[in-house]
Motif scaffolding. Structure first.
Motif, PDB file in Angstrom:
ATOM      1  N   GLN A  29      29.584  47.845  33.834  1.00 41.24           N
ATOM      2  CA  GLN A  29      30.841  47.370  33.261  1.00 41.24           C
ATOM      3  C   GLN A  29      30.725  47.310  31.738  1.00 41.24           C
ATOM      4  OE1 GLN A  29      31.730  43.577  34.961  1.00 41.24           O
ATOM      5  NE2 GLN A  29      31.605  44.312  37.056  1.00 41.24           N
ATOM      6  N   GLN A  30      31.864  47.373  31.076  1.00 34.81           N
ATOM      7  CA  GLN A  30      31.889  47.264  29.625  1.00 34.81           C
ATOM      8  C   GLN A  30      32.469  45.922  29.218  1.00 34.81           C
ATOM      9  OE1 GLN A  30      33.931  50.597  27.946  1.00 34.81           O
ATOM     10  NE2 GLN A  30      32.369  52.036  28.573  1.00 34.81           N
ATOM     11  N   MET A  31      31.977  45.409  28.083  1.00 32.63           N
ATOM     12  CA  MET A  31      32.430  44.121  27.587  1.00 32.63           C
ATOM     13  C   MET A  31      32.388  44.158  26.069  1.00 32.63           C
ATOM     14  SD  MET A  31      30.709  40.382  28.280  1.00 32.63           S
ATOM     15  CE  MET A  31      31.159  40.380  29.983  1.00 32.63           C
ATOM     16  N   ASP A  32      33.339  43.517  25.423  1.00 29.61           N
ATOM     17  CA  ASP A  32      33.305  43.398  23.971  1.00 29.61           C
ATOM     18  C   ASP A  32      32.108  42.567  23.550  1.00 29.61           C
ATOM     19  OD1 ASP A  32      35.642  44.823  23.683  1.00 29.61           O
ATOM     20  OD2 ASP A  32      36.915  43.039  23.637  1.00 29.61           O
ATOM     21  N   GLY A  33      31.538  42.912  22.414  1.00 27.99           N
ATOM     22  CA  GLY A  33      30.387  42.172  21.904  1.00 27.99           C
ATOM     23  C   GLY A  33      30.678  40.702  21.698  1.00 27.99           C
ATOM     24  N   LYS A  34      31.911  40.377  21.313  1.00 31.02           N
ATOM     25  CA  LYS A  34      32.265  38.976  21.074  1.00 31.02           C
ATOM     26  C   LYS A  34      32.206  38.152  22.355  1.00 31.02           C
ATOM     27  CE  LYS A  34      37.214  39.635  21.645  1.00 31.02           C
ATOM     28  NZ  LYS A  34      38.509  39.569  21.027  1.00 31.02           N
ATOM     29  N   ASN A  35      32.244  38.810  23.505  1.00 33.06           N
ATOM     30  CA  ASN A  35      32.184  38.109  24.781  1.00 33.06           C
ATOM     31  C   ASN A  35      30.778  38.084  25.377  1.00 33.06           C
ATOM     32  OD1 ASN A  35      34.960  37.634  24.716  1.00 33.06           O
ATOM     33  ND2 ASN A  35      35.377  39.638  25.591  1.00 33.06           N
ATOM     34  N   SER A  36      29.837  38.664  24.684  1.00 33.38           N
ATOM     35  CA  SER A  36      28.457  38.692  25.160  1.00 33.38           C
ATOM     36  C   SER A  36      27.706  37.492  24.592  1.00 33.38           C
ATOM     37  CB  SER A  36      27.757  39.978  24.714  1.00 33.38           C
ATOM     38  OG  SER A  36      28.403  41.100  25.261  1.00 33.38           O
ATOM     39  N   GLU A  37      27.076  36.742  25.432  1.00 34.62           N
ATOM     40  CA  GLU A  37      26.340  35.551  25.008  1.00 34.62           C
ATOM     41  C   GLU A  37      24.913  35.597  25.548  1.00 34.62           C
ATOM     42  OE1 GLU A  37      27.438  33.080  23.053  1.00 34.62           O
ATOM     43  OE2 GLU A  37      29.464  33.888  22.876  1.00 34.62           O
ATOM     44  N   THR A  38      23.983  35.156  24.736  1.00 37.48           N
ATOM     45  CA  THR A  38      22.592  34.993  25.158  1.00 37.48           C
ATOM     46  C   THR A  38      22.123  33.635  24.672  1.00 37.48           C
ATOM     47  OG1 THR A  38      21.610  35.876  23.140  1.00 37.48           O
ATOM     48  CG2 THR A  38      22.180  37.474  24.858  1.00 37.48           C
ATOM     49  N   TYR A  39      20.921  33.286  25.009  1.00 32.58           N
ATOM     50  CA  TYR A  39      20.405  32.010  24.536  1.00 32.58           C
ATOM     51  C   TYR A  39      20.274  31.994  23.011  1.00 32.58           C
ATOM     52  CZ  TYR A  39      15.791  34.110  23.923  1.00 32.58           C
ATOM     53  OH  TYR A  39      14.752  34.906  23.504  1.00 32.58           O
ATOM     54  N   LEU A  40      20.066  33.158  22.405  1.00 31.13           N
ATOM     55  CA  LEU A  40      19.981  33.211  20.941  1.00 31.13           C
ATOM     56  C   LEU A  40      21.351  33.075  20.281  1.00 31.13           C
ATOM     57  CD1 LEU A  40      17.321  35.993  20.300  1.00 31.13           C
ATOM     58  CD2 LEU A  40      17.092  33.548  19.928  1.00 31.13           C
ATOM     59  N   SER A  41      22.377  33.647  20.898  1.00 28.12           N
ATOM     60  CA  SER A  41      23.702  33.570  20.288  1.00 28.12           C
ATOM     61  C   SER A  41      24.283  32.164  20.372  1.00 28.12           C
ATOM     62  CB  SER A  41      24.653  34.588  20.920  1.00 28.12           C
ATOM     63  OG  SER A  41      24.881  34.288  22.273  1.00 28.12           O
ATOM     64  N   ASN A  42      23.733  31.348  21.218  1.00 31.51           N
ATOM     65  CA  ASN A  42      24.172  29.960  21.327  1.00 31.51           C
ATOM     66  C   ASN A  42      23.203  29.004  20.637  1.00 31.51           C
ATOM     67  OD1 ASN A  42      26.518  30.448  22.824  1.00 31.51           O
ATOM     68  ND2 ASN A  42      25.328  30.635  24.692  1.00 31.51           N
ATOM     69  N   SER A  43      22.295  29.515  19.837  1.00 30.83           N
ATOM     70  CA  SER A  43      21.268  28.679  19.231  1.00 30.83           C
ATOM     71  C   SER A  43      21.574  28.393  17.769  1.00 30.83           C
ATOM     72  CB  SER A  43      19.910  29.378  19.332  1.00 30.83           C
ATOM     73  OG  SER A  43      19.892  30.502  18.463  1.00 30.83           O
ATOM     74  N   LEU A  44      20.657  27.717  17.126  1.00 31.53           N
ATOM     75  CA  LEU A  44      20.788  27.423  15.699  1.00 31.53           C
ATOM     76  C   LEU A  44      20.819  28.687  14.856  1.00 31.53           C
ATOM     77  CD1 LEU A  44      18.353  24.387  15.400  1.00 31.53           C
ATOM     78  CD2 LEU A  44      20.841  24.355  15.352  1.00 31.53           C
ATOM     79  N   LEU A  45      20.252  29.774  15.369  1.00 31.26           N
ATOM     80  CA  LEU A  45      20.235  31.026  14.616  1.00 31.26           C
ATOM     81  C   LEU A  45      21.645  31.532  14.316  1.00 31.26           C
ATOM     82  CD1 LEU A  45      17.388  32.905  16.511  1.00 31.26           C
ATOM     83  CD2 LEU A  45      17.249  31.813  14.276  1.00 31.26           C
ATOM     84  N   ALA A  46      22.583  31.262  15.189  1.00 28.43           N
ATOM     85  CA  ALA A  46      23.948  31.766  15.023  1.00 28.43           C
ATOM     86  C   ALA A  46      24.910  30.704  14.506  1.00 28.43           C
ATOM     87  CB  ALA A  46      24.453  32.311  16.350  1.00 28.43           C
ATOM     88  N   ARG A  47      24.450  29.500  14.318  1.00 21.76           N
ATOM     89  CA  ARG A  47      25.339  28.400  13.946  1.00 21.76           C
ATOM     90  C   ARG A  47      26.083  28.664  12.643  1.00 21.76           C
ATOM     91  NH1 ARG A  47      22.680  23.110  12.278  1.00 21.76           N
ATOM     92  NH2 ARG A  47      22.978  24.083  10.280  1.00 21.76           N
ATOM     93  N   LEU A  48      25.377  29.116  11.597  1.00 20.82           N
ATOM     94  CA  LEU A  48      26.027  29.358  10.312  1.00 20.82           C
ATOM     95  C   LEU A  48      27.086  30.449  10.407  1.00 20.82           C
ATOM     96  CD1 LEU A  48      23.002  29.102   7.862  1.00 20.82           C
ATOM     97  CD2 LEU A  48      24.802  27.412   8.263  1.00 20.82           C
ATOM     98  N   THR A  49      26.795  31.489  11.164  1.00 16.32           N
ATOM     99  CA  THR A  49      27.768  32.561  11.352  1.00 16.32           C
ATOM    100  C   THR A  49      28.994  32.047  12.086  1.00 16.32           C
ATOM    101  OG1 THR A  49      25.993  34.170  11.428  1.00 16.32           O
ATOM    102  CG2 THR A  49      28.112  34.865  12.315  1.00 16.32           C
ATOM    103  N   ASP A  50      28.790  31.252  13.116  1.00 14.26           N
ATOM    104  CA  ASP A  50      29.908  30.693  13.877  1.00 14.26           C
ATOM    105  C   ASP A  50      30.749  29.765  13.006  1.00 14.26           C
ATOM    106  OD1 ASP A  50      29.034  32.084  16.081  1.00 14.26           O
ATOM    107  OD2 ASP A  50      27.998  30.358  16.968  1.00 14.26           O
TER     108      ASP A  50
END
Length: 77
Positions: free
Chosen positions: A46-67
């Motif tokens: 299946q295909q999915m937009d990148g904005k809908n893809s989540e991993t443990y890193l995308s929900n971590s402090l590493l992505a907080r500033l970007t969010d």
């Protein structure tokens, strides 16, 4: 307009030139780097937009500033 004229960034131009000189080196380097990429995920083919893809890193402090920046610039859709 040749193929090299359509390449925009300097790193891409350098990579293209290096591939022209030593294609085996580039192929081996990319194969080595591919070993560190994750396997296909749970959605299979299946295909999915990148904005809908989540991993443990995308929900971590590493992505907080970007969010926070995306929210401040009204880029959350």
């Amino acid at each position: 307009m040749g193929e090299a004229d359509r390449i925009i960034t300097l790193p891409a131009k350098l990579a293209t030139a290096l591939h022209g000189i030593a294609p085996g080196l580039i192929t081996d380097t990319l194969a080595f780097a591919n070993r560190f990429l994750p396997d296909p995920g749970g959605i299979g083919e299946q295909q999915m937009d990148g904005k809908n893809s989540e991993t443990y890193l995308s929900n971590s402090l590493l992505a907080r500033l970007t969010d926070e920046a995306a929210e401040a610039n009204n880029e959350i859709g």
